[in-house]
Design an enzyme around this catalytic site. Structure first.
Site: not given
Length: 907
Positions: A155-156
């Site tokens: 996600h990051e």
């Protein structure tokens, strides 16, 4: 959507130039040289290293599958703090440092603030700066809140590498569509329920949401709780915690109606479309293997700092008193900046190099003074410069005691040597980091290359003494590998040129986080001024140590400087004076306030604008409401002052994230430009959690019909010092070409900037719009007029703005940039009834008819209710209040298998 694809692609390529100092390379499909750094404040825990490796291995598999077998993690270096016990399998770093780390494992300086986040300052498609994770995330202790750590990293990583944004909206988690209140989510296939979760007096309860009878919106405490078991695979940028979610939203399943950052920043494009526009995607092709190759890891421990000053003493350094200024700045560096325990040497060079001092470890003031005595005098100035000779000799100095891997060379030169490229290969092989400080107008590109290829800083200083550029450049050489509490913090840097006898007076704030090893440094160009400093209690300090030959003096404050406002006064005849004030953290466990500054790219050719970024923080917490000013000095010594803003408009991407931004258009001449930023804390300044660019804090889930809720996020105490604070930073230099003065005269070439914060709501039968005014030139000046259009069809407005219905704006006169605009009008030309959704967008136009890009699209929902509906809603609300009060007394058991998870009591 077609009309917007080309502008976004162009913007993406333009913004990706020179972002950050990352060492990452994409080799085929594998990301190599990823650097993960464990912060020095993280307690030693050997298990953490294995857990980091496990996270990368998990993330590599998730990333490979989510990107259709395009990307995985090939090689990763883990930087281990110097404070941890050394081990035989720990290597010595080369160019890997905390400054160029891609992922930082940090201990949050607010209990419970274990939220994965990323520094992401820019526009859609622009890479982020770095990812921050906490040990609790790495250990899997936040599994119920954020999901598996491997998916959290993916996600990051999507933020970091491809410049996509969140697909949720914590401030407004629901929107009205088709007569219903719909959760902001992507994709729409994610199932769940809407509930209110409240706690009081140690007891918690779950209740149904209720609808406001006036607006038709759900109450502000209502939240969407997803089902634990799902079949939907998208999207990772919404809720990566859901087991079935393993993909990004594509053009087919992307929810274009959801008011989230991804739609706002990327013109309604899906995350996968943005990824497809990236350079990574274009340079890769899918692999055939079912699983990616295994990731390779290397463990590298930070050691003692080894730095050699490599100083140019060639004949050109006699120009403009450069040698004396060099000595002032070098002496300041040795007195205050270089950390205790560091090994330092001195080499000078002209056509050949000379060792002035072998490596000496700094353990007390004795070693500092010894090194200062070895600095070149103002009478020394030889022949032509040969930079490679100086660097080779510096490598020799280091090799007498250590390997050159990870050592630092602070190269100060006026850059009048065009043979620097002859030693590029030697520099690469050395593993050393080269910091370049260029004094004067040189644009020798070989010097920039030295810094870029080794991950070093590159700074410049002009011959304009008043701007204090050379001392600023040396102050920026504080170690990036040491804990922030050990580094020198610059509180003030300024200068003045007096034409007659006069005073240089001012104040500086010492907040409670700083005060140790405080130094006031004064320089002059003609004769020693009168100097005194007064502390908050009225005590006067005059006992400056004076170096008459070097035209400088310094005052060291004993013990810890008193908290409060200090004053300084310098009286002098006509000459130029400068003042620099530095200090260190007062408490090794309390991080000081810092400001980190940079331009969004390293080079610019007129008329491409540059963007200034300044991030103000205290440890992991962003600081809001500060007064932040950038001073940008051109190669000819001219300084442009910009007030930076954290308003989410113009150059600033996100409001209240602690990142202050502004467009820089003030090109004066070709050459290197330098950046200095000053941040001042005020009475309304406050600490905050990161509000954007972070994984969603999952409220809970529904498992087999039972709602399991996570503990609410801990509250954050503002905890700001009443005195405010001062802090100054120096950013890397940047190069400007295509001097506007040499171009054909044009009255206006810069359009207004894009409006990004358009909001809309109904007031009876009128629509009220609000936004931040752009300028005539990006975010400066005043636009000439606005074009507002609306439609009941989102696609019509987004893809064919000029075909949508235009709103009459004859009476709307634009305000100056960064002012709040309010416009109320009665919509005409559209049939509006209960449940109608209207989409609106705006463009700004200047007097030269240059037009801004289309704004974000705001949506407004027409809601009317009968008196009977209102009475029913009021009754429901009253019942909800009574039930909520009764439920306070009920207790909830804590599930033994899931720490921190609450469940309703058993029947």
């Amino acid at each position: 959507m077609v009309p917007f694809k080309m502008p976004i692609l162009v913007l993406t390529l333009y913004l990706l130039q020179g972002t950050g100092a990352s060492l990452i390379k994409l080799n085929g499909n594998g990301y190599e040289d990823v650097v993960i750094a464990i912060d020095p404040n993280v307690p030693e825990d050997e298990k953490l290293i294995q857990q980091i490796e496990d996270m990368i291995s998990e993330a590599s598999t998730y990333l490979y599958r989510a990107t259709e077998k395009r990307f995985y993690f090939e090689s990763v270096s883990i930087l281990i703090p110097k404070t941890w016990q050394p081990k035989s399998d720990y290597e010595k770093p080369k160019h890997e440092t905390y400054k160029n780390a891609d992922i930082i494992i940090e201990v949050p300086n607010s209990p419970g603030n274990d939220i994965p986040r990323i520094d992401q300052f820019g526009k859609c498609g622009e890479r982020g700066e770095r990812i921050y994770l906490t040990p609790r995330i790495i250990r899997g202790e936040m599994l119920n809140v954020f999901g598996p750590k491997g998916k959290v990293l993916v996600h990051e990583w999507a933020h970091f590498r491809w410049g996509v944004f969140e697909e949720y909206n914590e401030d407004n988690p629901f929107y009205q569509f088709d007569g219903k209140n719909v959760p902001v989510k992507c994709s729409e296939g994610i199932t769940g329920t809407n509930k209110v979760y409240t706690c009081s007096g140690g007891s918690c309860s779950i209740r149904d949401c209720w609808t406001d009878p006036k607006t038709g919106k759900l109450n502000k405490d209502c939240m969407f709780i997803p089902d634990k078991v799902q079949s939907e695979k998208a999207s990772i940028m919404f809720m990566q915690s859901i087991d079935s979610v393993v993909e990004f939203c594509t053009e087919k399943n992307h929810n274009r109606f959801a008011p989230n950052l991804q739609n706002k920043m990327c013109y309604l494009k899906s995350t996968w479309e943005v990824i497809q526009d990236s350079e990574d995607y274009k340079k890769s092709t899918p692999m055939m293997a079912a699983e990616p190759p295994k990731s390779r890891f290397s463990l590298k421990q930070i050691g003692e700092r080894i730095l050699v000053l490599v100083i140019d003493t060639s004949r050109s350094m006699k120009v403009g008193n450069r040698l004396n200024r060099l000595r002032q700045a070098s002496q300041f560096f040795l007195l205050q900046i270089i950390e205790k325990g560091s090994w330092t040497g001195v080499v000078t060079f002209d056509s050949s190099a000379t060792i002035q001092s072998e490596l000496i470890q700094i353990e007390s003031d004795v070693q500092r003074k010894t090194l200062i005595s070895r600095l070149p005098t103002v009478t020394v100035a030889g022949g032509g410069a040969h930079i490679c000779s100086g660097l080779r000799t510096a490598f020799m100095v280091v090799k007498k005691k250590f390997l050159t891997d990870g050592s630092e060379m602070a190269l100060l030169t006026d850059g009048e040597d065009n043979t620097t490229n002859t030693c590029f290969e030697e520099v690469k092989q050395s593993g050393a980091i080269i910091h370049t400080i260029v004094l004067g107008p040189s644009t020798e590109k070989g010097l920039e290359k030295l810094s870029e290829m080794t991950g070093g800083m590159k700074t410049t200083a002009t011959d304009n003494v008043q701007n204090n550029g050379l001392i600023d450049a040396f102050s920026a050489l504080s170690s990036g590998n040491a804990a922030i509490t050990q580094r020198s913090i610059k509180l003030e840097s300024k200068g003045i040129t007096l034409t007659n006898e006069g005073w240089m007076n001012g104040t500086v704030i010492f907040d409670s986080t700083v005060g140790k090893d405080t130094l006031f440094l004064v320089t002059w160009t003609a004769q020693q001024p009168e100097m005194f400093v007064t502390d908050p209690s009225g005590n006067i300090y005059k006992n400056f140590a004076v170096e008459t030959s070097s035209q400088m003096a310094y005052l060291q404050i004993p013990n810890t400087a008193q908290v409060g406002i200090w004053t300084y006064s310098l009286k002098s005849s006509a000459q130029t004076l400068t003042l620099t004030i530095t200090s260190r953290a007062a408490n090794p466990t309390v991080p000081p306030f810092t400001v980190d500054s940079r331009m969004h790219k390293d080079t610019s050719s007129f008329p491409s604008p540059m963007i200034v970024y300044a991030e103000v923080r205290q440890g992991s917490l962003p600081i809001l409401g500060a007064n932040v000013t950038a001073l940008i000095e051109s190669a000819d010594g001219t300084t442009v002052t910009l007030q930076l803003l954290d308003n989410g408009a113009g150059a600033d991407s996100f409001k209240n994230d602690g990142v202050y931004s502004r467009y820089f258009l003030g090109y004066k001449t070709d050459g290197q430009y330098s950046l200095k930023v000053r941040a001042l804390g005020r009475t309304n300044t406050q600490r905050s959690r990161s509000q954007v660019n972070r994984a969603m804090y999952i409220p809970g889930s529904i498992d087999q019909g039972q709602i399991q809720v996570n503990k609410p996020k801990p509250t954050l105490s503002p905890g700001m010092p009443q005195t405010g604070f001062n802090v100054v930073s120096t950013g890397d230099s940047f190069l400007v070409s295509n001097d506007p003065s040499s171009q054909p005269s044009q009255t206006d070439i810069f359009p207004p900037c894009r409006i990004k914060d358009l909001k809309a709501n109904f007031e009876e039968d009128h629509i009220r719009l609000t936004w931040t005014a752009p300028g005539d030139d990006f975010d400066t000046g005043r636009a000439d007029r606005y074009i507002i259009r609306m439609s009941k069809d989102l696609s019509t407005l987004s893809s064919y703005f000029d075909s949508a219905l235009q709103v009459n704006t004859d009476n709307l006169i634009p305000k100056y940039a960064n002012s709040e605009e309010v416009f109320v009008f009665k919509p005409k030309g559209l049939r509006i009834e209960n449940g109608t959704v209207i989409y609106l967008a705006i463009k700004a136009v200047d007097k030269a008819n240059l037009m801004s890009p289309m704004s974000n699209i705001a949506q407004v929902y027409m809601f009317t209710s009968s008196l009977e509906d209102q009475n029913d809603s009021k009754g429901i609300f009253l019942f909800w209040q009574i039930e909520c009060s009764i439920s306070i007394a009920r207790s909830f058991r804590i599930l033994s298998s899931s720490p921190g998870i609450l469940s309703p009591p058993l029947a």
